[in-house]
Motif scaffolding. Structure first.
Motif, mmCIF file in Angstrom:
data_model
loop_
_atom_site.group_PDB
_atom_site.id
_atom_site.type_symbol
_atom_site.label_atom_id
_atom_site.label_comp_id
_atom_site.label_asym_id
_atom_site.label_seq_id
_atom_site.Cartn_x
_atom_site.Cartn_y
_atom_site.Cartn_z
ATOM 1 N N GLN A 29 0.842 -1.203 0.000
ATOM 2 C CA GLN A 29 0.000 0.000 0.000
ATOM 3 C C GLN A 29 0.876 1.250 0.000
ATOM 4 O O GLN A 29 2.092 1.156 0.133
ATOM 5 N N ASN A 30 0.244 2.390 -0.160
ATOM 6 C CA ASN A 30 0.933 3.689 -0.144
ATOM 7 C C ASN A 30 2.039 3.776 -1.197
ATOM 8 O O ASN A 30 3.141 4.244 -0.923
ATOM 9 N N PHE A 31 1.728 3.342 -2.412
ATOM 10 C CA PHE A 31 2.693 3.388 -3.503
ATOM 11 C C PHE A 31 2.976 4.828 -3.904
ATOM 12 O O PHE A 31 2.053 5.617 -4.095
ATOM 13 N N SER A 32 4.243 5.155 -4.061
ATOM 14 C CA SER A 32 4.611 6.466 -4.594
ATOM 15 C C SER A 32 4.440 6.448 -6.113
ATOM 16 O O SER A 32 4.288 5.387 -6.725
ATOM 17 N N THR A 33 4.488 7.626 -6.704
ATOM 18 C CA THR A 33 4.429 7.723 -8.163
ATOM 19 C C THR A 33 5.606 6.956 -8.762
ATOM 20 O O THR A 33 6.736 7.058 -8.274
ATOM 21 N N ASN A 34 5.343 6.180 -9.781
ATOM 22 C CA ASN A 34 6.359 5.396 -10.491
ATOM 23 C C ASN A 34 7.028 4.309 -9.648
ATOM 24 O O ASN A 34 8.125 3.863 -9.982
ATOM 25 N N ALA A 35 6.383 3.878 -8.578
ATOM 26 C CA ALA A 35 6.939 2.792 -7.769
ATOM 27 C C ALA A 35 6.888 1.480 -8.552
ATOM 28 O O ALA A 35 5.949 1.223 -9.303
ATOM 29 N N VAL A 36 7.922 0.667 -8.352
ATOM 30 C CA VAL A 36 7.973 -0.672 -8.928
ATOM 31 C C VAL A 36 8.288 -1.649 -7.799
ATOM 32 O O VAL A 36 9.341 -1.537 -7.158
ATOM 33 N N ALA A 37 7.368 -2.579 -7.552
ATOM 34 C CA ALA A 37 7.589 -3.644 -6.574
ATOM 35 C C ALA A 37 8.063 -4.867 -7.344
ATOM 36 O O ALA A 37 7.379 -5.357 -8.239
ATOM 37 N N TYR A 38 9.232 -5.366 -7.003
ATOM 38 C CA TYR A 38 9.851 -6.509 -7.654
ATOM 39 C C TYR A 38 9.831 -7.654 -6.651
ATOM 40 O O TYR A 38 10.312 -7.494 -5.523
ATOM 41 N N VAL A 39 9.259 -8.790 -7.041
ATOM 42 C CA VAL A 39 9.052 -9.882 -6.088
ATOM 43 C C VAL A 39 9.747 -11.151 -6.575
ATOM 44 O O VAL A 39 9.520 -11.601 -7.706
ATOM 45 N N LEU A 40 10.563 -11.722 -5.712
ATOM 46 C CA LEU A 40 11.226 -12.996 -5.948
ATOM 47 C C LEU A 40 10.448 -14.044 -5.162
ATOM 48 O O LEU A 40 10.243 -13.882 -3.958
ATOM 49 N N ALA A 41 10.003 -15.103 -5.833
ATOM 50 C CA ALA A 41 9.141 -16.093 -5.205
ATOM 51 C C ALA A 41 9.785 -17.479 -5.239
ATOM 52 O O ALA A 41 10.472 -17.835 -6.193
ATOM 53 N N SER A 42 9.494 -18.254 -4.207
ATOM 54 C CA SER A 42 10.079 -19.591 -4.087
ATOM 55 C C SER A 42 9.303 -20.656 -4.855
ATOM 56 O O SER A 42 9.787 -21.783 -4.979
ATOM 57 N N CYS A 43 8.112 -20.320 -5.357
ATOM 58 C CA CYS A 43 7.255 -21.307 -6.035
ATOM 59 C C CYS A 43 6.727 -20.750 -7.355
ATOM 60 O O CYS A 43 6.516 -19.544 -7.483
ATOM 61 N N PRO A 44 6.472 -21.624 -8.311
ATOM 62 C CA PRO A 44 5.752 -21.180 -9.509
ATOM 63 C C PRO A 44 4.324 -20.780 -9.123
ATOM 64 O O PRO A 44 3.844 -21.156 -8.060
ATOM 65 N N TYR A 45 3.667 -20.052 -10.003
ATOM 66 C CA TYR A 45 2.295 -19.632 -9.725
ATOM 67 C C TYR A 45 1.370 -20.837 -9.609
ATOM 68 O O TYR A 45 1.377 -21.716 -10.468
ATOM 69 N N LYS A 46 0.610 -20.869 -8.522
ATOM 70 C CA LYS A 46 -0.446 -21.872 -8.327
ATOM 71 C C LYS A 46 -1.595 -21.168 -7.622
ATOM 72 O O LYS A 46 -1.440 -20.730 -6.472
ATOM 73 N N ALA A 47 -2.742 -21.051 -8.277
ATOM 74 C CA ALA A 47 -3.888 -20.360 -7.696
ATOM 75 C C ALA A 47 -4.278 -20.958 -6.357
ATOM 76 O O ALA A 47 -4.685 -20.240 -5.435
ATOM 77 N N GLU A 48 -4.127 -22.281 -6.223
ATOM 78 C CA GLU A 48 -4.553 -22.948 -4.989
ATOM 79 C C GLU A 48 -3.619 -22.664 -3.802
ATOM 80 O O GLU A 48 -3.953 -22.986 -2.662
ATOM 81 N N ASP A 49 -2.469 -22.039 -4.037
ATOM 82 C CA ASP A 49 -1.559 -21.690 -2.952
ATOM 83 C C ASP A 49 -2.020 -20.444 -2.198
ATOM 84 O O ASP A 49 -1.626 -20.219 -1.061
#
Length: 141
Positions: A105-125
């Protein structure tokens, strides 16, 4: 039974920063700077003013969240305690273990959130309902 995660298990990681008058450089190596192998990378950008992202927990996925540009807050909740971490440096990452509720929340203008994840995408997770999340936490899942 797995140990029940706490907001205090989330921690700020400082990545290497190589200073150079031409521009600084930071790098990340899996299992060296973050405590897992990277299975997926995604980024969030062009967030309209006042919008929030996240609002869920993962049952299996650990993450490191980085503010590559701009700034934002990461709100964490373990069903008992809450914590807000402000991210605004490209050489800092927030380690968020599985089963912690998170919301950006509270993103500044032009903010970029970069996320490194331990799992591939799974909707059920995903656990997307906070009441269901609190039930899982009470049951020690």
């Amino acid at each position: 039974m797995n140990s029940i995660p706490s907001v205090y298990d989330a921690s700020l990681i400082q990545f290497p920063k190589i200073l150079d008058p031409r521009g600084n450089l930071t790098f990340i190596e899996q299992q060296q700077h973050i405590p897992f192998d990277i299975s997926r990378v995604y980024w969030i950008y062009d967030v309209p003013g006042g919008e929030k992202r996240g609002g869920h927990a993962f049952q299996e996925q650990d993450e490191v969240i980085i503010a590559l540009s701009g700034s934002f807050d990461v709100f964490l909740d373990d069903g008992t305690a809450q914590k807000i971490v402000h991210l605004n440096r490209a050489y800092h990452g927030l380690y968020v273990p599985k089963m912690l509720w998170r919301r950006m929340q509270n993103f500044s203008t032009n903010a970029v959130a970069y996320v490194l994840a331990s799992c591939p995408y799974k909707a059920e997770d995903y656990v997307r309902n906070f009441d269901a999340y609190k039930t899982l936490m009470r049951e020690g899942k």
